[in-house]
Design a protein around this motif. Structure first.
Motif, PDB file in Angstrom:
ATOM      1  N   UNK A  89       0.841  -1.197   0.000  1.00 25.70           N
ATOM      2  CA  UNK A  89       0.000   0.000   0.000  1.00 25.70           C
ATOM      3  C   UNK A  89       0.877   1.248   0.000  1.00 25.70           C
ATOM      4  N   UNK A  90       0.543   2.183  -0.865  1.00 25.44           N
ATOM      5  CA  UNK A  90       1.291   3.440  -0.932  1.00 25.44           C
ATOM      6  C   UNK A  90       0.985   4.317   0.275  1.00 25.44           C
ATOM      7  N   UNK A  91       2.035   4.909   0.812  1.00 22.96           N
ATOM      8  CA  UNK A  91       1.921   5.926   1.848  1.00 22.96           C
ATOM      9  C   UNK A  91       2.843   7.075   1.446  1.00 22.96           C
ATOM     10  N   UNK A  92       2.406   8.314   1.654  1.00 23.73           N
ATOM     11  CA  UNK A  92       3.219   9.440   1.209  1.00 23.73           C
ATOM     12  C   UNK A  92       3.290  10.522   2.264  1.00 23.73           C
ATOM     13  N   UNK A  93       4.355  11.317   2.176  1.00 23.49           N
ATOM     14  CA  UNK A  93       4.554  12.414   3.116  1.00 23.49           C
ATOM     15  C   UNK A  93       5.268  13.553   2.413  1.00 23.49           C
ATOM     16  N   UNK A  94       5.334  14.689   3.078  1.00 24.99           N
ATOM     17  CA  UNK A  94       6.047  15.837   2.536  1.00 24.99           C
ATOM     18  C   UNK A  94       6.775  16.553   3.660  1.00 24.99           C
ATOM     19  N   UNK A  95       7.765  17.334   3.289  1.00 24.88           N
ATOM     20  CA  UNK A  95       8.467  18.169   4.251  1.00 24.88           C
ATOM     21  C   UNK A  95       8.266  19.631   3.867  1.00 24.88           C
TER      22      UNK A  95
END
Length: 384
Positions: free
Chosen positions: A226-232
């Motif tokens: 499953x794809x999981x994403x984040x940003x800074x």
């Protein structure tokens, strides 16, 4: 690229699981080990795309025990391995906004206390006092453990890879395994575009791709990528230096310090299973709106970087360790988002299983592959 034609043990997957397993095998005197990574660089798969969180706060005894063994290994990592990993003990603060979460989390805290983990139970006012920069009017309660925090994933992987290499392990990146060779129900080696390698033992440490690797051996394992994403973000000078790893549990929304800014992510409950690691821009906008609602200062920040990676989920959100019905074929996978923090001890446990026939540092006998067919599932509640 030169490859050995034989090895005692081949490990497929050069993330934290494979690298830790290679290192710990070498410390037990098993030097004829070959570590293979299909990407051009080690630790650029699931490990390199994770948020780096480490915690003791779980809802099952075995996961807590794994943390109790693994997190101290990260604390002494630089002394033992010679590689800094930047363990920041900022704490993990779970925010609870739904009444139905309260009883379960209270039970979890009782379990943690019984095992020596002194998690704090906080009421809503205490949390609002600690985090005045956040919108938390709907928060009823929460939990925090001050020893939880963040560690550098790349430092851990490369520390283990380099230490294993110094101890005699052969490490190769940019090598994909095309076939797992079996004769008479026993492992005989693997085939790659650069040739075949004979070996009586193969360890599947391929993370989200472990199901594909097991398919090569004709063995099905219950994994869902499953794809999981984040940003800074860019710099947020108003954010206090002791800002914890904050998890809005009901939204699977999280924040932690990253350099001068923040790293934030939110799990999409409707994510389609698969191997897509591109950024879902539509979900990023949904996530950004929720993140700004909780932490309004984010509205003033710029986008630093963004990343997407994969969880490898099992039906009970617990890993799979050990032997399989194919003699010589071992698996260490299925950590359901908790793999990085349990990578150090998992490599040690796999070395114990392979060399001694049994894991002894932590009792993980209940986390075998057979539990799925036998109905012995152990469900983890604290999933993000």
């Amino acid at each position: 690229m030169s490859l050995p034609r034989t090895a005692s043990i081949i490990i497929i997957g050069g993330g934290v699981m494979g690298a830790s397993t290679a290192y710990h095998l070498a410390t037990k005197g098993v030097k004829d080990v070959l570590l293979l990574e299909k990407e051009d660089f080690f630790g650029t798969g699931a490990t390199g795309r994770c948020a780096g969180g480490v915690r003791y706060q779980f809802s099952t005894e075995v996961n807590i025990r794994l943390s109790q063994a693994s997190l101290p290994m990260l604390e002494r990592f630089e002394d033992e391995i010679g590689q800094p990993v930047d363990y920041h003990k900022w704490g993990y603060l779970f925010l609870l906004s739904k009444e139905e979460e309260i009883d379960t989390f209270q039970h979890n805290v009782e379990l943690q206390h019984s095992l020596g983990i002194e998690t704090e139970w906080l009421d809503g006012d205490e949390i609002r006092h600690r985090l005045p920069m956040m919108n938390l009017d709907d928060i009823i309660a929460g939990t925090n453990h001050p020893e939880d925090g963040v560690v550098d994933p790349n430092g851990v992987v490369m520390g283990y890879v380099n230490a294993a290499h110094r101890l005699g392990v052969t490490v190769r990146s940019g090598i994909a395994v095309e076939a797992i060779n079996i004769k008479g129900g026993k492992i005989t080696g693997v085939s790659t575009p650069h040739g075949s390698i004979d070996a009586p033992i193969v360890v599947n440490a391929a993370g989200p791709w472990a199901g594909i690797v097991s398919d090569l051996a004709g063995l099905s394992i219950p994994l869902t990528p499953l794809r999981r994403q984040w940003l800074t973000t860019t710099s947020l000078p108003e954010l206090p230096p002791n800002f914890p790893f904050v998890i809005d549990f009901s939204q699977s929304l999280y924040f932690h310090r990253e350099g001068e800014g923040v790293l934030t992510g939110m799990s999409n409950p409707d994510e389609t299973p698969g191997f897509d690691q591109s950024i879902d821009i539509e979900w990023e906008l949904t996530h950004a709106e929720a993140a700004i609602e909780r932490l309004p200062m984010l509205e003033q920040a710029g986008l630093g970087a963004r990343q997407a990676g994969l969880y490898e989920n099992t039906p009970d959100a617990h890993p799979i360790y050990g032997a399989t019905p194919i003699e010589g074929f071992f698996v260490v996978t299925g950590f359901s988002g908790h793999g990085f923090m349990h990578g150090p001890v998992s490599g040690l446990l796999m070395s114990e299983i392979i060399v001694n026939g049994k894991a002894t540092t932590v009792d993980i006998s209940m986390l075998d592959l057979a539990r799925f067919e036998e109905g012995r599932l152990i469900h983890e509640y604290n999933i993000v």
